[in-house]
Design an enzyme around this catalytic site. Structure first.
Site, mmCIF file in Angstrom:
data_model
loop_
_atom_site.group_PDB
_atom_site.id
_atom_site.type_symbol
_atom_site.label_atom_id
_atom_site.label_comp_id
_atom_site.label_asym_id
_atom_site.label_seq_id
_atom_site.Cartn_x
_atom_site.Cartn_y
_atom_site.Cartn_z
ATOM 1 N N ASN A 230 17.400 10.980 12.043
ATOM 2 C CA ASN A 230 18.496 10.994 13.080
ATOM 3 C C ASN A 230 19.096 9.954 13.617
ATOM 4 O O ASN A 230 20.169 9.912 14.408
ATOM 5 C CB ASN A 230 18.030 12.184 14.189
ATOM 6 C CG ASN A 230 17.622 13.503 13.766
ATOM 7 O OD1 ASN A 230 18.382 14.102 13.406
ATOM 8 N ND2 ASN A 230 16.295 13.750 13.926
ATOM 9 N N HIS A 349 20.700 -22.616 -14.886
ATOM 10 C CA HIS A 349 20.910 -23.271 -13.747
ATOM 11 C C HIS A 349 22.420 -23.091 -13.348
ATOM 12 O O HIS A 349 23.227 -23.290 -14.010
ATOM 13 C CB HIS A 349 20.826 -24.854 -13.764
ATOM 14 C CG HIS A 349 19.951 -25.285 -14.499
ATOM 15 N ND1 HIS A 349 18.420 -25.259 -14.471
ATOM 16 C CD2 HIS A 349 19.904 -25.857 -15.867
ATOM 17 C CE1 HIS A 349 17.812 -25.706 -15.279
ATOM 18 N NE2 HIS A 349 18.465 -25.868 -16.282
#
Length: 452
Positions: A230, A349
Site C-alpha cells: 500500500n 575498455h
C-alpha cells in the site's frame, strides 16, 4: 485435484492513493515484474484453469498488463468501489460458468506462491465450502482475526469489533479465499452492506457459509507471502523479501555469489552452470547467463543474453537487445545497446556499442564509439570477423567494416571498409623540433608564445 476446474479472480481495481504515484498500484514493480504479474503467474494455469481480473474504470494500462502476462485472462470493470465482495461480483459472469473451485486473490500481493494457491484448494476437494488463508504476523494490530473452533473456521472478526480475548488471537486474515464453485454465488449474493461504510465485505462470506450449513476452514502461510503493498515503504520491504528468495534460489542452483546481499536479480533471471556473480551487480528483467560466465563487480544488465564462458565488466552496462556470444568479453566502462557481439569478440575498455553487430574474434579498441544516432533515427554498424578497430575511433553509422579489416587509432570512419583493408582518417602529424624548449624559455622571459 488435477481433475477439478478453477476460476481465479484477482482484484486489481484499487486506486493505491497511499503510493503517492500516478502509476496504478498494481503496476509498480518488484524484482523487475509488476505486482500484478507476480500474482497472475502464481495463479493456476493450464486446462481447466480460468483467470479473471477486476480492474478500475480508468485502468487501461492494467488491462494491457493482464493481456501481456496472461493473454487468455478476462478483465472485468468494477465501476463503483463498494468493497471486496462487490469487486468479486464484478466477475459474476465468470463465476456463473461454474468452475469447481473459486479463488479470490489480490493484485498487490506479489509474494504469494503457486504452492499456496494449490494448498488453499485442497480442502475444497474434501467437501469444505470455504477456505480462508491465514497468517501469524509479529504484530497483529489492525488485522481481522480468524476464529477457529474444532479445526473449523467459524468467523472473521475485524479489529474494531473484536473482544479482548479475540484480539489476543494471533491468527489473522490474509484476505485470500477459496470457495466451492457450486456454492459461490449463493454465498456472495447474500453479502450485504449494513455497516459503517456501506460496503460489501468478502469477510462476511464465512458467516453466511455457516448460516447455509456449509463448512469453512483455514490454511496458514507465512506473513511474507501475503504482504500487501500500500506504500512505497511496503514496496521496498517486499523487494527485500523477493531478493532474498531469488539469491537463495540462485545459490541453490550452483551460482557463485561472493557477496550475495549486494547482488540484485530479476524474477526471470536464468543461469547456466558455474556462473560467477561478483559484488554490486544489478540484473534487470530479461537476462540469461550461460555456463561459466563471469559478471564482474558493479555491472548492470537488462534484457541481455550472455553466452557460455563470456565475461562482463567490471563497471559495464548492458542495455536491452545485447547478445554476447560464447567466450566474448565486455570490459570496464563499456556500454552496449541492441548489439550482437559474436563469440570470441572483445570490447575491453571505455566503449559504446549501439545498434551494432560485431563479428567473431573482432577486437574493439579503447574509446571506440559507434555513432548510431543522427538526431532523427538509429543506424547500424557492422564489423566483420577478426576485424581490428584501433583506440579512440568513431564509427559513423550506417557503416560496414569488413572481415579482417583494420581501423587506425583516432580515426573517424564514415565510409565502408572492405575486407582486409586499412582505414585511417586523421590529420598528418606535425613535429616542430625544439618548440618545447623555446616555449619554456619564452615563458621564463615573460613572453606569451615562442617563435615557430
Amino acid at each position: 485435484m488435477t481433475s477439478r476446474t478453477s476460476l481465479t479472480i484477482v482484484l486489481a481495481a484499487g486506486e493505491g492513493t497511499r503510493m503517492r504515484s500516478s502509476l496504478p498500484k498494481v503496476l509498480h514493480q518488484v524484482a523487475g515484474e509488476t505486482l500484478l504479474a507476480h500474482v497472475l503467474k502464481a495463479a493456476p494455469e493450464g486446462d481447466g484453469a480460468a483467470l479473471a481480473v477486476v480492474i478500475g474504470p480508468d485502468h487501461q494500462a492494467v488491462a494491457e498488463e493482464v493481456g501481456r502476462v496472461r493473454p487468455q485472462a478476462t478483465t472485468y470493470v468494477q465501476r463503483e468501489r463498494l468493497g471486496t465482495a462487490h469487486a468479486v461480483l464484478a466477475a459474476r459472469e465468470a463465476i456463473a460458468a461454474g468452475a469447481d473451485d473459486l479463488l479470490v486473490a489480490f493484485g498487490d500481493t506479489p509474494l504469494i506462491s503457486a504452492a499456496t494457491f494449490a494448498r488453499l484448494r485442497q480442502p475444497l476437494a474434501q467437501g469444505v465450502a470455504l477456505v480462508a488463508l491465514g497468517f501469524r504476523p509479529a504484530d497483529p494490530t489492525g488485522y481481522g482475526r480468524l476464529l477457529v473452533q474444532n479445526d473449523r473456521l467459524v468467523g472473521i472478526r475485524e479489529q474494531a469489533d473484536a473482544s479482548a480475548d479475540e484480539r489476543a488471537i494471533g491468527l489473522c486474515n490474509a484476505g485470500v479465499m477459496a470457495i466451492d464453485g457450486k456454492a459461490a454465488l449463493r454465498i456472495l449474493e447474500r453479502i450485504g452492506s449494513a455497516n459503517a461504510k456501506g460496503e460489501y465485505y468478502l469477510t462476511d462470506a464465512v458467516a453466511i457459509a455457516r448460516e447455509l450449513g456449509l463448512e469453512a476452514a483455514v490454511i496458514e502461510t507465512s506473513e511474507d507471502e501475503v504482504r500487501g503493498i500500500n506504500t512505497k515503504a511496503q514496496l521496498a520491504e517486499a523487494e527485500a523479501v523477493m531478493q532474498a528468495r531469488l539469491r537463495q534460489a540462485a545459490l541453490d542452483a550452483g551460482v557463485t555469489m561472493i557477496a550475495p546481499e549486494t547482488v540484485f536479480l530479476a524474477a526471470d533471471t536464468t543461469f547456466g552452470k558455474d556462473v560467477t556473480i561478483e559484488p554490486f551487480v544489478v540484473i534487470g528483467a530479461g537476462v540469461s547467463i550461460g555456463d561459466g560466465a563471469v559478471i564482474h563487480a558493479f555491472s548492470h544488465l537488462v534484457q541481455a543474453k550472455i553466452g557460455k564462458n563470456a565475461s562482463v565488466g567490471p563497471y559495464a552496462r548492458l542495455r536491452p537487445g545485447t547478445s554476447l556470444g560464447d567466450g566474448a568479453k565486455i570490459g570496464n566502462f563499456v556500454e552496449t545497446k541492441a548489439a550482437q557481439i559474436d563469440p570470441g569478440a572483445k570490447v575491453n575498455h571505455l566503449t559504446y556499442i549501439g545498434d551494432a553487430h560485431i563479428g567473431p574474434n573482432a577486437n574493439i579498441g579503447a574509446g571506440t564509439i559507434t555513432c548510431n544516432y543522427d538526431g532523427f533515427g538509429k543506424h547500424k554498424t557492422e564489423i566483420g570477423a577478426g576485424a581490428f578497430v584501433g583506440s579512440n575511433s568513431s564509427l559513423v553509422a550506417p557503416l560496414k567494416i569488413g572481415a579482417g579489416a583494420y581501423v587506425g587509432s583516432g580515426s573517424v570512419v564514415t565510409r565502408d571498409v572492405p575486407d582486409d583493408a586499412l582505414a585511417v582518417e586523421r590529420n598528418q602529424q606535425k613535429v616542430s623540433e625544439g618548440w618545447a624548449k623555446r616555449f619554456r624559455e619564452a615563458k621564463t622571459r615573460g613572453k606569451t608564445r615562442p617563435a615557430k
